[in-house]
Scaffold this active site. Structure first.
Site, PDB file in Angstrom:
ATOM      1  N   TYR A  44      -0.677  -3.156 -15.727  1.00 22.71           N
ATOM      2  CA  TYR A  44       0.301  -3.719 -16.136  1.00 22.71           C
ATOM      3  C   TYR A  44       0.664  -5.256 -16.161  1.00 22.71           C
ATOM      4  O   TYR A  44      -0.585  -5.684 -15.691  1.00 22.71           O
ATOM      5  CB  TYR A  44       1.517  -3.458 -15.118  1.00 22.71           C
ATOM      6  CG  TYR A  44       1.997  -2.378 -15.204  1.00 22.71           C
ATOM      7  CD1 TYR A  44       2.079  -1.773 -15.849  1.00 22.71           C
ATOM      8  CD2 TYR A  44       2.133  -1.534 -14.066  1.00 22.71           C
ATOM      9  CE1 TYR A  44       2.874  -0.592 -15.167  1.00 22.71           C
ATOM     10  CE2 TYR A  44       2.168  -0.442 -13.194  1.00 22.71           C
ATOM     11  CZ  TYR A  44       2.744   0.606 -14.269  1.00 22.71           C
ATOM     12  OH  TYR A  44       3.375   1.560 -13.972  1.00 22.71           O
TER      13      TYR A  44
ATOM     14  N   LYS B 249       3.358  -0.681  19.536  1.00 20.60           N
ATOM     15  CA  LYS B 249       4.859  -0.882  18.797  1.00 20.60           C
ATOM     16  C   LYS B 249       3.699  -0.661  17.360  1.00 20.60           C
ATOM     17  O   LYS B 249       2.656  -0.831  17.304  1.00 20.60           O
ATOM     18  CB  LYS B 249       5.135  -1.818  19.125  1.00 20.60           C
ATOM     19  CG  LYS B 249       4.920  -3.065  18.398  1.00 20.60           C
ATOM     20  CD  LYS B 249       5.624  -4.466  19.115  1.00 20.60           C
ATOM     21  CE  LYS B 249       4.613  -5.768  18.536  1.00 20.60           C
ATOM     22  NZ  LYS B 249       6.208  -6.462  18.942  1.00 20.60           N
TER      23      LYS B 249
ATOM     24  N   ARG C 132      15.524 -16.038  20.485  1.00 21.13           N
ATOM     25  CA  ARG C 132      15.673 -14.419  19.400  1.00 21.13           C
ATOM     26  C   ARG C 132      15.367 -13.617  20.626  1.00 21.13           C
ATOM     27  O   ARG C 132      17.601 -13.243  20.329  1.00 21.13           O
ATOM     28  CB  ARG C 132      14.018 -13.924  19.341  1.00 21.13           C
ATOM     29  CG  ARG C 132      13.748 -12.533  18.694  1.00 21.13           C
ATOM     30  CD  ARG C 132      12.351 -12.457  18.185  1.00 21.13           C
ATOM     31  NE  ARG C 132      11.717 -12.112  19.501  1.00 21.13           N
ATOM     32  CZ  ARG C 132       9.768 -11.661  19.016  1.00 21.13           C
ATOM     33  NH1 ARG C 132       9.666 -11.520  17.905  1.00 21.13           N
ATOM     34  NH2 ARG C 132       9.680 -11.494  20.199  1.00 21.13           N
TER      35      ARG C 132
ATOM     36  N   MET D 109       1.382   0.840  -7.794  1.00 20.50           N
ATOM     37  CA  MET D 109       1.981   1.300  -6.711  1.00 20.50           C
ATOM     38  C   MET D 109       0.878   2.660  -5.525  1.00 20.50           C
ATOM     39  O   MET D 109       1.276   2.520  -4.601  1.00 20.50           O
ATOM     40  CB  MET D 109       3.496   1.947  -7.364  1.00 20.50           C
ATOM     41  CG  MET D 109       4.261   3.180  -5.578  1.00 20.50           C
ATOM     42  SD  MET D 109       5.342   3.526  -6.236  1.00 20.50           S
ATOM     43  CE  MET D 109       6.730   2.239  -6.620  1.00 20.50           C
TER      44      MET D 109
END
Length: 389
Positions: free
Chosen positions: A267, A39, A138, A315
């Site tokens: 930053y 997955k 769950r 980023m």
């Protein structure tokens, strides 16, 4: 379309996946089978290639979380049984499961009845796996209600029970008391079903951690996720097998510059140069999966040397201190994770207060996945062009 001159990428060593499957299978005694959990795009490694290699190495089952993940594998020509580990309830979902021969998890009586009604309208039968909640809280029916649940599904002709399973909540803990309680509850369910002359075709409860530490709980299938990718669920489980991490993260230098003492980097001025330095900007950032919380805390590898990452990770970019690296150039490759770096997913997870699973799954798909046994030498600067930054 760019092929070799990527700004940043993930390398996947499929020979490591094969090795890990073989190592994991060495702990099993026939007829116990291995389910490879692929997955989340095989924890960021590439679900199609990992699935194919895992099956070739001896995995009998594949586990995914969603229907699209299963369909992707079917479109790739994979015919092995694929179990949907997540809950599915919609009419279109059920029809897709039947069409693509996927095997859903059934978690409660209501879901079972919905499946039966939909499948009856299309005259289809599907193999299903019944989930018993023994303490994870769950998905699944409460273990004390399992008998009635199984008996209901038994009488729904469009559902064929293929397995009954549960999932551990604390298998990677040193304190095994709750895990043992869950195992006892699961065994009580299986014993009670046998007393009613119901023998499940398959039962399973082990994830990687339980597989390593509790061989008496292997039953018919073990589900291995993290171990498949070469990592251990906990430090105290490292002595059981020789696993090899399969994932490496690399990026290219896009600029090299001299900065003077007192110059701030990135930053927030989180790094101030203590003396004159040479720094390099690297084309990778938190949008690619490098956690911002690692800023100023990791060392990476470039041209055979370990150097510090400096300044706040942004980023799409970050900076490294290359003051003592000779002949550094634009296009040189920096290794952030795996391979010849000092970093593992476990190291990063410990630094930012998470788990290695999240680190592996965090590398975004704008980073190409490249099987290192199938590609050219990506460390060659001649392949690089600043036009593609």
């Amino acid at each position: 379309m760019l092929k070799q001159n990527h700004r940043a990428w993930v390398e996947v060593d499929l020979s490591a996946i094969k090795h890990n499957v073989q190592q994991l299978k060495s702990l099993l005694t026939a007829p116990t089978e291995l389910m490879a959990i692929v997955k989340a795009d095989a924890y960021g490694h590439g679900a199609i290639d990992v699935s194919q290699v895992a099956i070739e190495a001896g995995a009998a089952w594949l586990g995914v979380a969603t229907i699209p993940e299963g369909i992707q594998l079917r479109h790739a020509g994979i015919t092995a049984p694929i179990v949907i580990l997540g809950a599915t309830n919609g009419i279109d979902e059920i029809k897709a499961i039947a069409e693509y021969r996927l095997q859903p998890t059934i978690c409660n009586p209501k879901q079972a009845l919905i499946y039966h009604e939909v499948l009856a309208t299309i005259q289809e039968q599907v193999s299903v796996h019944l989930k018993i909640d023994t303490g994870m809280s769950r998905l699944g029916v409460n273990w004390q209600e399992a008998m009635a649940f199984v008996q209901l599904v038994q009488h729904l002709p469009n559902l064929e029970i293929t397995s009954i399973y549960s999932h551990f909540a604390t298998a990677d803990d040193r304190d095994r008391r709750f895990m043992h309680l869950q195992a006892q509850r699961f065994e009580q369910v299986i014993t009670a079903l046998k007393a009613e002359d119901f023998h499940a075709p398959r039962i399973h409860i082990c994830n990687t951690a339980a597989m390593l530490s509790e061989p008496h709980l292997h039953y018919d299938i073990v589900r291995t996720g993290l171990g498949l990718y070469g990592l251990y669920p906990a430090p105290h489980l490292q002595s059981y097998l020789d696993l090899r991490p399969a994932l490496t993260v690399k990026a290219r230098i896009t600029q090299v510059k001299e900065i003077s003492a007192g110059t701030s980097v990135s930053y927030g001025q989180s790094f101030i140069a203590p003396q004159d330095m040479k720094m390099a900007t690297v084309a990778i950032g938190y949008a690619d999966g490098i956690p911002r919380g690692l800023s100023n805390r990791i060392r990476v590898s470039v041209n055979g040397q370990k150097v510090a990452q400096i300044g706040t990770i942004t980023m799409d970019q970050c900076a490294i201190d290359v003051s003592h690296v000779p002949n550094i150039n634009v296009g040189d490759v920096v290794t952030f994770l795996g391979s010849d770096s000092e970093n593992t997913a476990d190291d990063w997870a410990n630094l930012v207060g998470t788990i290695s699973w999240e680190i592996l799954c965090g590398f975004k798909h704008r980073l190409p996945r490249i099987n290192i046994t199938k590609t050219v030498d990506l460390t060659d600067r001649r392949l690089f062009s600043s036009d593609h930054i």
